[in-house]
Motif scaffolding. Structure first.
Motif, PDB file in Angstrom:
ATOM      1  N   PHE A  11      22.177  99.900  82.392  1.00 41.18           N
ATOM      2  CA  PHE A  11      21.479  99.393  81.209  1.00 41.18           C
ATOM      3  C   PHE A  11      21.322 100.545  80.223  1.00 41.18           C
ATOM      4  O   PHE A  11      20.933 101.658  80.601  1.00 41.18           O
ATOM      5  N   PRO A  13      19.273 101.394  76.836  1.00 40.63           N
ATOM      6  CA  PRO A  13      18.286 100.981  75.838  1.00 40.63           C
ATOM      7  C   PRO A  13      18.846 101.103  74.427  1.00 40.63           C
ATOM      8  O   PRO A  13      19.617 102.012  74.120  1.00 40.63           O
ATOM      9  N   CYS A 185      11.438 102.547  76.723  1.00 37.45           N
ATOM     10  CA  CYS A 185      11.143 101.961  78.026  1.00 37.45           C
ATOM     11  C   CYS A 185       9.645 101.733  78.174  1.00 37.45           C
ATOM     12  O   CYS A 185       8.833 102.402  77.529  1.00 37.45           O
ATOM     13  N   ALA A 205      13.516  92.639  76.970  1.00 39.67           N
ATOM     14  CA  ALA A 205      14.948  92.422  77.176  1.00 39.67           C
ATOM     15  C   ALA A 205      15.619  92.012  75.870  1.00 39.67           C
ATOM     16  O   ALA A 205      16.710  92.492  75.532  1.00 39.67           O
ATOM     17  N   ALA A 210      14.131  99.022  78.063  1.00 37.63           N
ATOM     18  CA  ALA A 210      14.084  99.013  79.525  1.00 37.63           C
ATOM     19  C   ALA A 210      12.672  98.722  80.015  1.00 37.63           C
ATOM     20  O   ALA A 210      11.683  99.179  79.437  1.00 37.63           O
ATOM     21  N   ASN A 253      17.356  94.155  81.938  1.00 34.80           N
ATOM     22  CA  ASN A 253      16.731  95.394  81.462  1.00 34.80           C
ATOM     23  C   ASN A 253      15.797  96.015  82.481  1.00 34.80           C
ATOM     24  O   ASN A 253      15.183  97.056  82.206  1.00 34.80           O
TER      25      ASN A 253
END
Length: 292
Positions: A11, A13, A185, A205, A210, A253
């Protein structure tokens, strides 16, 4: 289960340039009991970190208030100089008292000191991601984040950190933070039994942010359930592998950072990435929401 390659499940970001393999490693358990003092077996702690890298993990979650200082010093001893692509994510906003208590420490000077402590003990010139750990021991308390975030933005401008994240926050605090700076995140408590952030996960998401559950396996009180055990037995997996697989299937995510001081458990955790939960398993596990 088939062999799992963390680099095949990633993933990134939005607008970050970071590429996280979705199974990472949480370093809290590298310290001694109650996250205080040195580990009983330092050689084992070093071995776990080195094995994590060999297994393909490229995301280590840590903090200089683990120990305090201990986990970062062990990470440096085990892995420095760091491989390209390894993201070390730390958190600041608390310190440890002499009585092992957890004390909020989010004044601009305390945050600056914490960033320099992390840099020194990790042996870095710049930190990849710094999570602001908001106040509240039992969960988010809704505190305003403008002042500490302004301090982090200043440290970012000075080149001491690349990206900013949040920890222990509610949706209103996330929105407040996003009005101030880019957030890459959010790290909150979330697992099979503690699902209060369902709506937040979906919102993040959609934004390309994240979500990193701490205590993904229950934390200091590991998840225990006959239903979980039954699902695991049917899938020929361990209950903790099922719990991790559920998180990975929850949303793209979600990044998991299970901690362990055992190489064998580390390998089991990484292998959980190959486990796919079918509709029968997901239906059974839904009964655990907010109940354990």
């Amino acid at each position: 289960m088939t062999t799992y390659q963390p680099s095949h499940d990633q993933f990134t970001p939005a607008a970050s340039g970071l590429v996280f393999n979705r199974i990472g490693y949480g370093a809290m358990q590298l310290a001694g009991p109650h996250v205080w003092g040195p580990p009983k077996d330092r050689a084992s702690a070093l071995a776990v970190l080195r094995e994590a890298i060999e297994l393909g993990i490229n995301h280590i979650d840590t903090s200089d208030f683990y120990g305090p200082h201990i986990t970062n010093q062990i990470i440096r001893e085990a892995l420095h100089p760091y491989r390209d692509g390894l993201a070390i994510v730390t958190k600041i906003g608390f310190v440890r008292g002499a009585d092992q208590s957890w004390l909020p420490a989010a004044s601009p000077q305390q945050l600056r000191d914490a960033v320099h402590d992390n840099l020194r003990n990790l042996g870095l010139d710049v930190l990849d991601v710094v999570n602001l750990r908001a106040p509240g021991i039992a969960g988010p308390d809704g505190s305003a984040l403008a002042e500490p975030l302004a301090a982090l933005v200043q440290l970012q401008r000075e080149g001491l950190l690349r990206h900013i994240g949040l920890s222990n926050v509610d949706a209103a605090q996330v929105a407040e933070a996003q009005a101030i700076t880019t957030i890459v995140c959010v790290q909150n408590q979330y697992n099979l039994a503690h699902r209060g952030d369902d709506a937040m996960i979906d919102t993040l998401a959609a934004q390309g942010i994240a979500y990193v559950p701490f205590f993904p396996l229950g934390g200091f009180s590991p998840l225990q359930s006959d239903t979980l055990n039954q699902v695991a037995a049917r899938l020929q997996a361990t209950p903790m592998q099922v719990a991790l697989a559920w998180l990975l299937q929850r949303a793209p995510n979600v990044l998991v950072i299970p901690g362990t001081s055992s190489v064998a458990h580390l390998r089991e955790n990484v292998a959980a990435g190959a486990l796919r939960l079918d509709a029968q398993a997901l239906t059974a596990l839904e009964s655990l929401a907010n109940r354990l």
